[in-house]
Write an enzyme that holds these catalytic residues in place. Structure first.
Site, short mmCIF file in Angstrom:
data_model
loop_
_atom_site.label_atom_id
_atom_site.label_comp_id
_atom_site.label_asym_id
_atom_site.label_seq_id
_atom_site.Cartn_x
_atom_site.Cartn_y
_atom_site.Cartn_z
N ASP A 18 0.80 -1.22 0.00
CA ASP A 18 0.00 0.00 0.00
C ASP A 18 0.83 1.27 0.00
OD1 ASP A 18 0.99 -0.53 2.51
OD2 ASP A 18 -0.92 -0.43 3.55
N ASN A 115 -4.16 -3.34 -4.27
CA ASN A 115 -3.71 -4.33 -5.25
C ASN A 115 -4.25 -4.05 -6.64
OD1 ASN A 115 -2.58 -5.70 -3.02
ND2 ASN A 115 -4.47 -6.80 -2.65
N TRP A 180 7.20 -0.56 4.24
CA TRP A 180 6.94 0.88 4.32
C TRP A 180 8.24 1.67 4.17
CZ3 TRP A 180 2.74 4.31 5.27
CH2 TRP A 180 1.49 3.69 5.04
N ARG A 203 6.73 -4.13 21.94
CA ARG A 203 8.03 -4.73 21.64
C ARG A 203 9.11 -3.67 21.55
NH1 ARG A 203 9.01 -7.15 16.68
NH2 ARG A 203 7.61 -5.72 15.63
N TYR A 426 -10.61 -10.74 6.96
CA TYR A 426 -11.50 -10.14 7.95
C TYR A 426 -11.50 -10.98 9.22
CZ TYR A 426 -13.09 -7.51 3.89
OH TYR A 426 -13.13 -6.70 2.78
N PHE A 597 -1.46 -10.09 20.18
CA PHE A 597 -1.68 -9.07 19.15
C PHE A 597 -1.35 -9.65 17.79
CE2 PHE A 597 2.59 -8.23 20.77
CZ PHE A 597 3.36 -7.87 19.68
#
Length: 744
Positions: A18, A115, A180, A203, A426, A597
């Site tokens: 993204d 995408n 990223w 962390r 999801y 998490f």
């Protein structure tokens, strides 16, 4: 451009993830020879292993090149090849039957524009013309919802000016060399110029290890932490008094709410010492300029809306909104028509918008909130509908799949999924599968067979970012335009999402509303304000940045009902929610003592993709759960063991990686694990045994009230050692142990 060897070099925006890096594509004899880093001095370091290896992935023999129609039971793996014309004719006829029988709202779409990238608004346009408001995407839990919630406070989603900032705050975000990358590079540049870095992360991540202040908070307590920051900033009068006086509403009410969170209480909730909380708050508030770049961490919590709102409030009252080095309110790009303009949200009647699933219960990113903001968006930005990062007018995924599985409040009987492995994308994967199996029509537009496509009635072969034209506009978020040339033709039989939607729309009687026959024609139309065609733009530009106008609110006000920054949100109040931010904790579970998490990405992959390529699989061949050494010792776990991770909702298995950088009492679980090589015998590709979505409950107690976003960051879980690795992995082509550990 021409390469050193006389071959052609194209510029294309990589949409493997993204972040949208522009890369150079070297073409010989009509085929991609290789992909290399850009030469633009601004972006020359913006590349990663996923983008550079894309040509090898797309050349895999498993790539789909012919439409497939299911001929056996759903998930049986029995297909027949059909032509595009035959497939599209039947899809249109079956979709029309569903709409005629159950109404247009019974038709839903799930897609990931990261995408697919080149819809040019065509998907929402066709849906809106047909009358369906039930569009969902992973952006409901990842950036799109952040955009929608930011609009509640000041009418837009600001972009961080990392090039010029003095202070950066990261919330559980760990940009690095292969993830990223542009943000990673900009953080390094800011630090090299003397900028400070604050990291909130359970962390000790790579970014945390380089931070000036690291706040190792308990997972999912970010909203409480930010309320503690506000307590310090308000008590010590560190806010911008003039801005608060002239440009905000609800300051007295906010102060009263913040008084409920003394630092002693925040320390108890977050586990971070009060003095360290105060130090970070002062550092942010007193910086000449500061940014809080987007992070998925705040998108995926039971207090998500409050946490995102607290970020927006801090930006505003500390003087970091729409200023150099702060967070910029671009508005619509005046040089290119937004996809929001092409999507035709106005074509949906108010009555049909009200059928959107989630409209009444979890309204923050649905049409219901959008309708309240629409006249104020038009007043400031010139157009009623601003679908920033595709996240402002979505159905709620939990409500959608619940309706699909149960028929309540009405049946959902058709779904089209594009570039989106819906089954695994999801929460509550069990419910998603139950819903998909109840459909009368499921169409998947994909590059490869996936666990979702394996359940479909039709699987249609798509194109890639190397095979289509685009001008990337950051999904309307900022006023940057990036050229992306079509480098090569797609394989025969593969078509893009624009072509798919136009073909479907024409077959359903909408041709007069679909005037652009190709993506390039649509781009020519969108670039008309600049006075250029798509090809002219690509000939003249790598990228183009529209002029920045700081503090534009002084001319226009903010796109909210009050015209100001709404610390006390009138929109949330009208929707029946708490208009002020708060912290909400999950109930504890003594039988599951760990804080789990999930949603963590790994360098070789984006979401559920890229696992077909051996060179990427070698980097991370198996799912791994991170465990602190003390917790590993307590549970009898050693590095390399296999373990079962269980919540009250489900269970999966993963390899154990014992790591000092984990916080005690926490388990980290990666996202998106499945095994393409197992699909021949298992239509789920073992996703039901390894994907993190199996663990996530989306019952009301686990949902953010305003958005209906599930709690990914810190739900109760347990871990148990397994005596042997899973038998089903014995036949995979992945090695038994990782060859490269996950970067910090």
């Amino acid at each position: 451009m021409v390469g050193d060897g006389g071959h052609e070099v194209k510029r294309a925006v990589c949409t493997v993830c993204d972040i949208a890096c522009q890369l150079h594509v070297h073409v010989r004899d009509g085929a991609v020879d290789r992909v290399t880093r850009p030469t633009n001095p601004v972006t020359k370091d913006h590349f990663c292993v996923k983008g550079l290896s894309a040509p090898n992935l797309y050349a895999r023999p498993e790539r789909l090149t012919t439409p497939l129609r299911r001929v056996g039971e759903r998930g049986s793996g029995e297909w027949e090849e059909v032509s595009w014309d035959e497939a599209m004719s039947d899809i249109a006829a079956r979709l029309q039957k569903v709409i005629d029988t159950h109404g247009p709202e019974s038709f839903a779409v799930s897609t990931s524009n990261w995408n697919t990238s080149t819809e040019n608004g065509m998907g929402r346009r066709v849906m809106n013309l047909l009358g369906s408001p039930n569009w969902i995407s992973g952006v409901a839990m990842c950036m799109g919802n952040t955009a929608a919630v930011n609009k509640l406070t000041y009418g837009w989603f600001p972009w961080p000016d990392l090039l010029n900032t003095d202070c950066i705050v990261l919330f559980g975000h760990n940009p690095r060399r292969h993830s990223w990358v542009p943000i990673y590079d900009l953080i390094l540049q800011a630090q090299a110029k003397g900028g400070t870095l604050i990291v909130l992360d359970p962390r000790e991540s790579g970014q945390a290890s380089r931070a000036d202040v690291h706040l190792p908070l308990r997972s999912g307590t970010d909203a409480a932490m930010l309320l503690g920051w506000l307590r310090v900033i308000l008590d010590e009068e560190l806010y911008d008094h003039e801005f608060v006086r002239n440009w905000t509403v609800g300051f007295a009410e906010l102060r009263e709410r913040v008084a409920e969170y003394p630092l002693e209480r925040v320390e108890e909730i977050t586990g971070v010492p009060a003095e360290r909380i105060a130090k970070a708050a002062r550092m942010y508030a007193t910086a000449r300029s500061a940014c809080m770049p987007w992070s998925p961490t705040l998108d995926q919590q039971v207090s998500s809306t409050s946490a995102i709102r607290l970020q927006s409030i801090l930006r505003a009252i500390c003087g970091h909104l729409d200023v150099p080095g702060g967070e910029l309110m671009y508005g619509f790009n005046p040089e290119m028509r937004s996809e929001s303009f092409l999507e035709l949200h106005e074509a949906l009647t108010p009555e049909q918008r009200a059928t959107q699933l989630g409209y009444d219960k979890h309204s923050a990113y649905t049409y219901r909130a959008g309708e309240i903001l629409a006249p104020h968006t038009k007043r400031v930005h010139g157009h009623e509908w601003a679908n920033l990062v595709m996240g402002s007018y979505m159905a709620n995924p939990t409500e959608l799949f619940r309706a699909m599985a149960t028929g309540e409040p009405y049946p959902v009987k058709a779904m089209i999924t594009l570039g989106n492995n819906t089954l695994m994308s999801y929460p509550n994967q069990q419910q998603v599968e139950a819903g998909l199996c109840q459909l009368d029509l499921l169409v998947a537009h994909e590059l490869f067979m996936t666990p979702t496509a394996a359940l479909a009635d039709y699987v249609l072969p798509g194109d890639t970012w190397l095979e289509r034209p685009d001008v990337h506009d950051s999904f309307g978020w900022r006023s940057w335009l990036i050229a992306s040339e079509k480098s090569v033709e797609p394989p025969e039989g593969c078509r893009g999402v624009f072509e798919f939607w136009r073909d479907l729309g024409v077959r359903m009687g909408l041709e007069e509303h679909l005037p652009w026959r190709t993506p390039e024609e649509a781009l020519d139309y969108r670039l008309e304000p600049l006075g250029m065609t798509f090809r002219e733009f690509c000939a003249d530009h790598d990228m183009r940045l529209a002029p920045v106008h700081y503090r534009s609110y002084r001319r226009t006000g903010f796109g909210t009902p009050s015209g100001k920054v709404e610390l006390y949100s009138s929109v949330l109040d009208e929707l029946g929610f708490d208009p002020l931010p708060y912290f909400r904790a999950l109930p504890s579970d003594p039988e599951r003592p760990y804080s789990v998490f999930i949603g963590v990405r790994e360098d070789p992959y984006f979401q559920t993709g890229q696992r077909q390529l051996p060179q990427l699989r070698k980097m991370s061949p198996l799912p791994r759960t991170f465990v602190h050494p003390d917790d590993a010792a307590a549970e009898g776990l050693a590095d390399g063991d296999w373990a079962e991770i269980a919540s009250a909702h489900g269970r999966i298995s993963a390899m154990v990686e014992v790591r000092e950088d984990m916080q005690r009492g926490h388990l980290r679980v990666p996202h998106g694990w499945w095994f393409p090589e197992l699909l021949a015998d298992d239509p789920r590709g073992a996703a039901d045994r390894h994907n993190d979505g199996m663990l996530v409950d989306d019952a009301d107690v686990f949902l953010d009230l305003e958005q209906g976003v599930p709690h990914f960051k810190g739900f109760p879980g347990a871990i148990t050692r397994l005596e042997h690795p899973p038998e089903h992995l014995a036949g995979t082509h992945a090695p038994s142990r990782p060859t490269v550990s996950t970067p910090r």
